[in-house]
Each structure stands twice: as C-alpha cells, then as structure tokens.
Design a protein around this motif. Structure first.
Motif, mmCIF file in Angstrom:
data_model
loop_
_atom_site.group_PDB
_atom_site.id
_atom_site.type_symbol
_atom_site.label_atom_id
_atom_site.label_comp_id
_atom_site.label_asym_id
_atom_site.label_seq_id
_atom_site.Cartn_x
_atom_site.Cartn_y
_atom_site.Cartn_z
ATOM 1 N N GLY A 62 8.715 30.393 -6.374
ATOM 2 C CA GLY A 62 7.511 29.993 -7.087
ATOM 3 C C GLY A 62 6.594 31.152 -7.437
ATOM 4 O O GLY A 62 5.447 30.940 -7.827
ATOM 5 N N LEU A 63 7.094 32.369 -7.308
ATOM 6 C CA LEU A 63 6.272 33.541 -7.588
ATOM 7 C C LEU A 63 6.174 33.834 -9.077
ATOM 8 O O LEU A 63 5.165 34.350 -9.551
ATOM 9 C CB LEU A 63 6.829 34.762 -6.848
ATOM 10 C CG LEU A 63 6.875 34.645 -5.328
ATOM 11 C CD1 LEU A 63 7.584 35.847 -4.734
ATOM 12 C CD2 LEU A 63 5.488 34.506 -4.756
ATOM 13 N N THR A 64 7.213 33.505 -9.821
ATOM 14 C CA THR A 64 7.202 33.765 -11.261
ATOM 15 C C THR A 64 6.119 32.953 -11.948
ATOM 16 O O THR A 64 5.451 33.443 -12.866
ATOM 17 C CB THR A 64 8.582 33.447 -11.865
ATOM 18 O OG1 THR A 64 9.567 34.211 -11.162
ATOM 19 C CG2 THR A 64 8.642 33.794 -13.330
ATOM 20 N N LEU A 94 9.534 45.172 -4.027
ATOM 21 C CA LEU A 94 8.996 45.322 -5.378
ATOM 22 C C LEU A 94 9.715 44.401 -6.361
ATOM 23 O O LEU A 94 9.074 43.682 -7.130
ATOM 24 C CB LEU A 94 9.125 46.777 -5.840
ATOM 25 C CG LEU A 94 8.699 47.062 -7.279
ATOM 26 C CD1 LEU A 94 7.190 46.965 -7.393
ATOM 27 C CD2 LEU A 94 9.179 48.419 -7.717
ATOM 28 N N VAL A 95 11.037 44.400 -6.304
ATOM 29 C CA VAL A 95 11.825 43.623 -7.265
ATOM 30 C C VAL A 95 11.765 42.134 -6.982
ATOM 31 O O VAL A 95 11.714 41.325 -7.906
ATOM 32 C CB VAL A 95 13.287 44.133 -7.269
ATOM 33 C CG1 VAL A 95 14.192 43.222 -8.073
ATOM 34 C CG2 VAL A 95 13.346 45.544 -7.815
ATOM 35 N N THR A 96 11.744 41.745 -5.708
ATOM 36 C CA THR A 96 11.827 40.316 -5.380
ATOM 37 C C THR A 96 10.481 39.627 -5.230
ATOM 38 O O THR A 96 10.411 38.411 -5.384
ATOM 39 C CB THR A 96 12.624 40.096 -4.083
ATOM 40 O OG1 THR A 96 11.978 40.783 -3.007
ATOM 41 C CG2 THR A 96 14.056 40.565 -4.233
ATOM 42 N N VAL A 97 9.416 40.363 -4.941
ATOM 43 C CA VAL A 97 8.125 39.722 -4.683
ATOM 44 C C VAL A 97 7.034 40.200 -5.640
ATOM 45 O O VAL A 97 6.384 39.387 -6.296
ATOM 46 C CB VAL A 97 7.682 39.965 -3.210
ATOM 47 C CG1 VAL A 97 6.317 39.372 -2.956
ATOM 48 C CG2 VAL A 97 8.698 39.383 -2.243
ATOM 49 N N VAL A 98 6.823 41.489 -5.736
ATOM 50 C CA VAL A 98 5.681 42.016 -6.484
ATOM 51 C C VAL A 98 5.834 41.797 -7.985
ATOM 52 O O VAL A 98 4.917 41.280 -8.635
ATOM 53 C CB VAL A 98 5.454 43.506 -6.167
ATOM 54 C CG1 VAL A 98 4.355 44.085 -7.027
ATOM 55 C CG2 VAL A 98 5.125 43.682 -4.696
ATOM 56 N N LEU A 99 6.954 42.193 -8.556
ATOM 57 C CA LEU A 99 7.123 42.041 -10.004
ATOM 58 C C LEU A 99 7.046 40.585 -10.450
ATOM 59 O O LEU A 99 6.350 40.289 -11.429
ATOM 60 C CB LEU A 99 8.431 42.688 -10.464
ATOM 61 C CG LEU A 99 8.447 44.213 -10.439
ATOM 62 C CD1 LEU A 99 9.819 44.742 -10.860
ATOM 63 C CD2 LEU A 99 7.379 44.802 -11.320
ATOM 64 N N PRO A 100 7.719 39.632 -9.770
ATOM 65 C CA PRO A 100 7.575 38.242 -10.214
ATOM 66 C C PRO A 100 6.166 37.696 -10.058
ATOM 67 O O PRO A 100 5.666 36.986 -10.928
ATOM 68 C CB PRO A 100 8.548 37.467 -9.323
ATOM 69 C CG PRO A 100 9.528 38.460 -8.847
ATOM 70 C CD PRO A 100 8.776 39.749 -8.767
ATOM 71 N N SER A 101 5.493 38.025 -8.964
ATOM 72 C CA SER A 101 4.179 37.424 -8.725
ATOM 73 C C SER A 101 3.061 38.091 -9.513
ATOM 74 O O SER A 101 2.069 37.445 -9.849
ATOM 75 C CB SER A 101 3.842 37.455 -7.238
ATOM 76 O OG SER A 101 3.724 38.785 -6.785
ATOM 77 N N GLU A 102 3.186 39.359 -9.842
ATOM 78 C CA GLU A 102 2.118 40.054 -10.554
ATOM 79 C C GLU A 102 2.344 40.116 -12.062
ATOM 80 O O GLU A 102 1.402 40.034 -12.833
ATOM 81 C CB GLU A 102 1.960 41.479 -10.012
ATOM 82 C CG GLU A 102 1.446 41.539 -8.588
ATOM 83 C CD GLU A 102 0.014 41.061 -8.453
ATOM 84 O OE1 GLU A 102 -0.780 41.266 -9.385
ATOM 85 O OE2 GLU A 102 -0.300 40.473 -7.411
ATOM 86 N N TYR A 103 3.598 40.294 -12.475
ATOM 87 C CA TYR A 103 3.874 40.552 -13.885
ATOM 88 C C TYR A 103 4.844 39.554 -14.514
ATOM 89 O O TYR A 103 5.234 39.731 -15.665
ATOM 90 C CB TYR A 103 4.425 41.975 -14.046
ATOM 91 C CG TYR A 103 3.494 43.013 -13.488
ATOM 92 C CD1 TYR A 103 2.314 43.341 -14.143
ATOM 93 C CD2 TYR A 103 3.768 43.649 -12.286
ATOM 94 C CE1 TYR A 103 1.449 44.282 -13.635
ATOM 95 C CE2 TYR A 103 2.910 44.593 -11.759
ATOM 96 C CZ TYR A 103 1.755 44.905 -12.436
ATOM 97 O OH TYR A 103 0.906 45.834 -11.919
ATOM 98 N N THR A 151 15.934 38.985 -10.647
ATOM 99 C CA THR A 151 16.881 38.482 -9.651
ATOM 100 C C THR A 151 16.931 36.963 -9.580
ATOM 101 O O THR A 151 17.897 36.414 -9.082
ATOM 102 C CB THR A 151 16.521 39.005 -8.256
ATOM 103 O OG1 THR A 151 15.223 38.532 -7.901
ATOM 104 C CG2 THR A 151 16.547 40.520 -8.212
ATOM 105 N N GLY A 152 15.886 36.277 -10.013
ATOM 106 C CA GLY A 152 15.831 34.827 -9.906
ATOM 107 C C GLY A 152 15.213 34.344 -8.605
ATOM 108 O O GLY A 152 14.941 33.157 -8.444
ATOM 109 N N ILE A 153 14.984 35.243 -7.694
ATOM 110 C CA ILE A 153 14.385 34.874 -6.408
ATOM 111 C C ILE A 153 12.927 34.480 -6.596
ATOM 112 O O ILE A 153 12.429 33.567 -5.943
ATOM 113 C CB ILE A 153 14.527 36.030 -5.391
ATOM 114 C CG1 ILE A 153 16.001 36.241 -5.057
ATOM 115 C CG2 ILE A 153 13.736 35.752 -4.128
ATOM 116 C CD1 ILE A 153 16.273 37.442 -4.186
#
Length: 88
Positions: free
Chosen positions: A54-56, A33-42, A47-49
């Motif tokens: 490139g998900l952010t 959730l913290v490393t993939v979903v939140l950056p790519s969706e919202y 974390t900077g990951i």
C-alpha cells in the motif's frame, strides 16, 4: 572524567569485518530504498512490493498533492502579477 577503558587490539574489528559490515549496510540501504522509500515518496514501484504493502498509493497521493500545490502557486502568481494596460 573516566568513562571506559581503551579497547585492546584484539577487541577491535578487523578490516575484513568492517568491509563485510559496510557491504551489508549498503545492500540493506539499497533494498529499503527500492522497496519502501521510492514507492511511498515518489510512487516509483519497480518491484511491486510497494503496491502490495500500500505504499505506492501513498506516493501517488503525494504526487497529486504536489501537482495541486504547484497549480495553486501558479494561479496565485498570475493573480498577483500586475495586468498590462489595455488599448488606450
């Protein structure tokens, strides 16, 4: 219909094994959730990951598109609303 035999008590997992598996699944879900979903969706990248992967950028694009869609919907509602009669 016969599919399989009922497992014996020795083949079933113990309560400790089930709790450990549940804890591992919960930790894995939180990490994803913290490393993939939140950056790519919202576009929330604590974390900077997400930026490194490139998900952010994906999340930022989605946020921009959502804002544009909301602005378009607002403009459409304003055009569809009847205009009040002016000074007669």
């Amino acid at each position: 219909m016969y599919n399989t035999d009922i497992p014996t008590q020795a083949e079933l997992p113990s309560s400790g094994q089930l709790l450990r598996s549940t804890a591992i699944a919960l930790v894995t879900a939180i990490v994803l959730l913290v490393t993939v979903v939140l950056p790519s969706e919202y576009a929330i990248d604590s974390t900077g990951i997400g930026k490194a992967l490139g998900l952010t950028e994906m999340g930022e694009i989605k946020a921009e598109l959502a804002a544009e869609a909301e602005a378009d919907a607002k403009a459409d509602r304003e055009q569809a609303a009847p205009q009040p009669a002016s000074g007669q």
